[in-house]
Design a protein around this motif. Sequence first.
Motif, PDB file in Angstrom:
ATOM      1  N   ILE A 210      14.747  15.599 -15.725  1.00 17.21           N
ATOM      2  CA  ILE A 210      15.381  16.761 -16.350  1.00 17.21           C
ATOM      3  C   ILE A 210      16.584  16.329 -17.183  1.00 17.21           C
ATOM      4  O   ILE A 210      16.805  16.804 -18.302  1.00 17.21           O
ATOM      5  N   THR A 211      17.379  15.394 -16.652  1.00 18.82           N
ATOM      6  CA  THR A 211      18.549  14.907 -17.393  1.00 18.82           C
ATOM      7  C   THR A 211      18.122  14.209 -18.682  1.00 18.82           C
ATOM      8  O   THR A 211      18.711  14.435 -19.751  1.00 18.82           O
ATOM      9  N   GLN A 212      17.112  13.357 -18.607  1.00 19.43           N
ATOM     10  CA  GLN A 212      16.614  12.672 -19.799  1.00 19.43           C
ATOM     11  C   GLN A 212      16.049  13.650 -20.824  1.00 19.43           C
ATOM     12  O   GLN A 212      16.245  13.503 -22.031  1.00 19.43           O
TER      13      GLN A 212
ATOM     14  N   LEU B 155      16.550  16.505 -25.876  1.00 24.50           N
ATOM     15  CA  LEU B 155      16.595  17.786 -26.581  1.00 24.50           C
ATOM     16  C   LEU B 155      17.889  17.936 -27.374  1.00 24.50           C
ATOM     17  O   LEU B 155      17.888  18.396 -28.523  1.00 24.50           O
ATOM     18  N   GLN B 156      18.999  17.512 -26.773  1.00 22.29           N
ATOM     19  CA  GLN B 156      20.283  17.595 -27.467  1.00 22.29           C
ATOM     20  C   GLN B 156      20.336  16.648 -28.667  1.00 22.29           C
ATOM     21  O   GLN B 156      20.849  16.995 -29.731  1.00 22.29           O
ATOM     22  N   MET B 157      19.785  15.444 -28.502  1.00 24.46           N
ATOM     23  CA  MET B 157      19.787  14.464 -29.593  1.00 24.46           C
ATOM     24  C   MET B 157      18.872  14.876 -30.743  1.00 24.46           C
ATOM     25  O   MET B 157      19.029  14.404 -31.870  1.00 24.46           O
TER      26      MET B 157
END
Length: 273
Positions: A59-61, A66-68
């Motif tokens: 989930i963190t990755q 998604l942010q990048m």
Amino acid sequence: MKRKVLALLLIIGLCVGTASAQFGFGIVYDPTNYANALLRYAELQQQLVQLKNSYTQLITQYNLALQMSRNLQNMPARYQAQFSQWRNTLAGNTYQNTGTWVTGINSGLFPTVTTGYQQATTQLLQYSPDYISRMTDDEQARVKSQYATVELADGANTTAMAAIGSIRGNAQNVQSQIANLEQDSLSADPNLNTEVSVLNKINAAGVLTLRTLQDSNKLLASLLEQQTIIAKQQREATTNAINTDISRRANLAGNMAQVNGTLTESLQNFRMP
């Protein structure tokens, strides 16, 4: 908690072996199977913890990816700027001797450059062989050196004109490529912002930079060539002045000796009338 107990009972029921004791409801208690069931239950708990950790890491990755992947909003309005356009040389052509020069320095076509340069400059004449043969060795060396300076200056000037014309002739195409790169860089199209697309745009920008540096090096080389010829011309002027002074002093000593000898002889032979 109830689920854990039911799971434990299910494992115990499945691990039925040779009974060491039996009590109510047909359940056989075996200490070995019970210990194995507890061991497997502990292993399942560890696997559950690892699964939760792996899920949290995924989930963190995913959130980072998604942010990048998000683009800046309205990039053209934030970053796009207007720059000056290339301007070609313009000049009058009163006596019809500058038009070819202008065409050559705007296009870079070397035959046009040389023709325009010859039309707009004073023609360099040649010495007659009779005049050359009657000169002293020093005079011939000085004349030939000065003649070479003019010819070298002509070559450097035409080379610089061709370089400038080549850059101007390709300027419109280069401007179009830069505009395409700028448009793709500021675009919000996902297909133009993938990792490969971004790397391709970076490579294209690097190539354009190298081409621009190469053109700059051509101009710098032309300027250095012209400065070298100017330095040669200055050296010739200084050398000719020094050589003239040396020759004058050498001739002056001989002339003075001749004058002194003639004067002494005249005084010795002088008789009062």
